[in-house]
Scaffold this active site. Structure first.
Site, PDB file in Angstrom:
ATOM      1  N   ASP A 275      65.560 -29.228  23.119  1.00 38.34           N
ATOM      2  CA  ASP A 275      66.838 -28.870  23.731  1.00 38.34           C
ATOM      3  C   ASP A 275      67.362 -27.716  22.871  1.00 38.34           C
ATOM      4  O   ASP A 275      66.565 -27.075  22.167  1.00 38.34           O
ATOM      5  CB  ASP A 275      67.777 -30.094  23.735  1.00 38.34           C
ATOM      6  CG  ASP A 275      68.974 -29.929  24.675  1.00 38.34           C
ATOM      7  OD1 ASP A 275      68.801 -30.082  25.888  1.00 38.34           O
ATOM      8  OD2 ASP A 275      70.083 -29.618  24.196  1.00 38.34           O
TER       9      ASP A 275
ATOM     10  N   LYS B 111      69.058 -39.062  24.873  1.00 36.71           N
ATOM     11  CA  LYS B 111      69.264 -37.763  24.217  1.00 36.71           C
ATOM     12  C   LYS B 111      69.345 -38.007  22.718  1.00 36.71           C
ATOM     13  O   LYS B 111      69.736 -39.083  22.281  1.00 36.71           O
ATOM     14  CB  LYS B 111      70.578 -37.133  24.698  1.00 36.71           C
ATOM     15  CG  LYS B 111      70.601 -35.640  24.537  1.00 36.71           C
ATOM     16  CD  LYS B 111      69.917 -34.981  25.691  1.00 36.71           C
ATOM     17  CE  LYS B 111      69.843 -33.487  25.529  1.00 36.71           C
ATOM     18  NZ  LYS B 111      69.447 -32.866  26.809  1.00 36.71           N
TER      19      LYS B 111
HETATM   20  N1  GLU Z   1      66.451 -30.920  27.074  1.00 37.41           N
HETATM   21  C1  GLU Z   1      65.997 -30.812  28.406  1.00 37.41           C
HETATM   22  C2  GLU Z   1      66.952 -31.523  29.344  1.00 37.41           C
HETATM   23  O1  GLU Z   1      68.083 -31.658  29.040  1.00 37.41           O
HETATM   24  C3  GLU Z   1      64.602 -31.319  28.560  1.00 37.41           C
HETATM   25  C4  GLU Z   1      64.444 -32.781  28.312  1.00 37.41           C
HETATM   26  C5  GLU Z   1      63.009 -33.254  28.381  1.00 37.41           C
HETATM   27  O2  GLU Z   1      62.130 -32.446  28.691  1.00 37.41           O
HETATM   28  O3  GLU Z   1      62.795 -34.428  28.118  1.00 37.41           O
HETATM   29  O4  GLU Z   1      66.648 -31.901  30.435  1.00 37.41           O
END
Ligand code: GLU
Length: 451
Positions: A166, A126
């Site tokens: 996100d 993240k």
């Molecule tokens: N932010 C989204 C999640 O928490 C998508 C992450 C992504 O597509 O890599 O899963």
């Protein structure tokens, strides 16, 4: 609780004392793994828990950017690459003033299990920044994204780490970051970011994926309970991309979202947010950058409750928090129980405080579904985007939707079966933790002690 797990939780609390959200998540996940860890002494022998609670790599960097008046600002950027045991790091980028190391670490830790649950070959990460996109001009956003990518590009790539969006980081921001990535690396490598526009390698259906996936998961829960979705009334929090997808899919299936919330309060629309006009208006609200849900009440003449959350709303069958972390605390959870709501389906990451989650799970007539399973549709479609990019192919929306449906059903059924196997009944929270953990832990054991 298993003594090894207790020791690791205590150690995490000591080492990460300034990171409450991270400690909270580690405790939530590990405390549900006792039966699994009891049955697998090789996890302790190989220090799997100790390794899993420590990110493989953490980067923190400076992001200078100029506003439209020529004033220079400095924000802080983060990427926490938690685990690549089952695939390249994968997870979103969050732009919000609340972002700090604790938030990014908790999200990265959760992401590792979420990504493992999808059954696709992706690890967990993240990233983000404490930058506040609200009220910024398009040019300011663009300059910020370019500077963010200057700090990040050395650490990502299609076989290393593939960030996506996100909170506060959508298709526009991904586009600006992808442009900067191409310039900085001199390579197309479109699998370096997902959530791109389909014009340059993005997948059809990515904007819908998280919300639609959450409703597919809900359908599996209802099916398990011999119940149906038609006519159900759903209280939602948030009004962003995920809430939009949930409203859209609920409306298609004959159910109704009746609340939305924002930092300013919540709205109640007894007729449901189900017409095209209302659902499209959510996109307008988001694009306006005002970050106010009251705009919906003003436009459609429904009730607005300033400063309140929607969790005490009557005439509701299902709760789906789609906004942000810790939105439902003990006080809110008691309101939900008092209203005899049967289905509590988390959608945002960690929307429930640990004590509230425990309290809700103790209710005999309540079914609780965890966010890491329910919202996994977004990252699943991202992983499909990576596959399409590596094959230089484009799948149509119908094809992607078919996969999404299958993946979400698999996540629900797999979690339910794992909880049953360890004698925990229909416990979707523990089941999801067990499935995600088992996959990553076994991959680590098989890859030896080096990493
Ligand atoms: N932010 C989204 C999640 O928490 C998508 C992450 C992504 O597509 O890599 O899963």
């Amino acid at each position: 609780m298993n003594a090894y797990i207790e020791r690791v939780i205590a150690d995490v609390r000591k080492k990460n004392a300034g990171e409450p959200e991270f400690c909270q998540t580690v405790e939530e996940v590990l405390s549900s793994l006792s039966p699994l860890v009891d049955a697998h002494p090789e996890y302790e022998e190989n220090a799997i828990l100790e390794r899993m609670v420590e990110p493989e790599r953490t980067v923190m960097f400076r992001i200078p950017w100029e506003d439209d008046k020529g004033v220079l600002h400095v924000n802080r950027g983060y990427r926490v690459q938690f685990s690549s045991a089952v695939g390249p790091y994968k997870g979103g980028i969050r732009f919000a003033p609340s972002v700090n190391m604790s938030i990014i670490k908790f999200l990265g830790f959760e992401q590792t299990f979420k990504d493992a649950l999808t059954t696709l070959p992706i690890g967990g990460a993240k990233g983000g920044s404490d930058f506040d996109p609200n009220g910024k001009s398009d040019k300011e956003i663009q300059r910020f994204c370019q500077s963010f990518m200057e700090g990040l590009y050395k650490f990502i790539g299609p076989d290393v780490d593939c960030p996506a969006g996100d909170l506060g980081c959508g298709g526009r921001e991904i586009g600006y970051m992808f442009g900067a990535w191409r310039r900085l690396t001199g390579s197309y490598a479109n699998g370096a970011l997902s959530g791109k526009d389909p014009l340059f390698g993005g997948s059809a259906f990515r904007p819908e994926a998280t919300g639609f996936g959450a409703v597919y998961y809900l359908q599996s829960v209802l099916e398990h309970e011999h119940d149906t979705i038609e006519g159900k009334r759903v209280a939602l929090a948030g009004f962003g991309n995920v809430a939009w997808g949930v409203c859209t899919k609920l409306a298609q299936l004959g159910a109704k979202a009746v609340t939305l919330s924002g930092p300013d309060g919540y709205i109640y629309d007894p007729d449901g947010i189900c017409t095209k006009e209302k659902i499209d208006y959510m996109l307008e609200m988001r694009a306006s950058g005002r970050n106010k849900v009251q705009d919906y009440a003003d436009k459609f003449g429904v009730q607005f409750f300033p400063g309140q959350k929607p969790w005490g709303q009557k005439d509701v069958d299902i709760i789906m928090p789609c906004a942000t972390q810790n939105d439902v605390d003990m006080e809110q959870a008691k309101k939900i129980v008092a209203n005899h709501i049967k289905y509590y389906i988390e959608v945002a990451n960690m929307p429930t405080t640990n004590d509230a989650l425990r309290f809700l799970m103790e209710q005999k007539d309540m079914i609780v579904a965890p966010s890491k399973a329910v919202n996994a549709g977004g990252v699943s479609v991202s992983a499909l985007e990576m596959s399409q990019n590596s094959e230089r192919l484009f799948w149509d929306g119908e094809e992607v939707d078919k996969w999404l449906h299958k993946i979400m059903k698999g996540i629900h059924d797999g979690s339910a079966a794992a909880a049953e196997k360890y004698g925990l009944g229909y416990n979707l929270v523990a089941g999801a933790n067990i499935v995600g953990f088992e996959k990553v832990a076994n991959a680590m054991v098989k890859q030896g002690r080096a990493f």
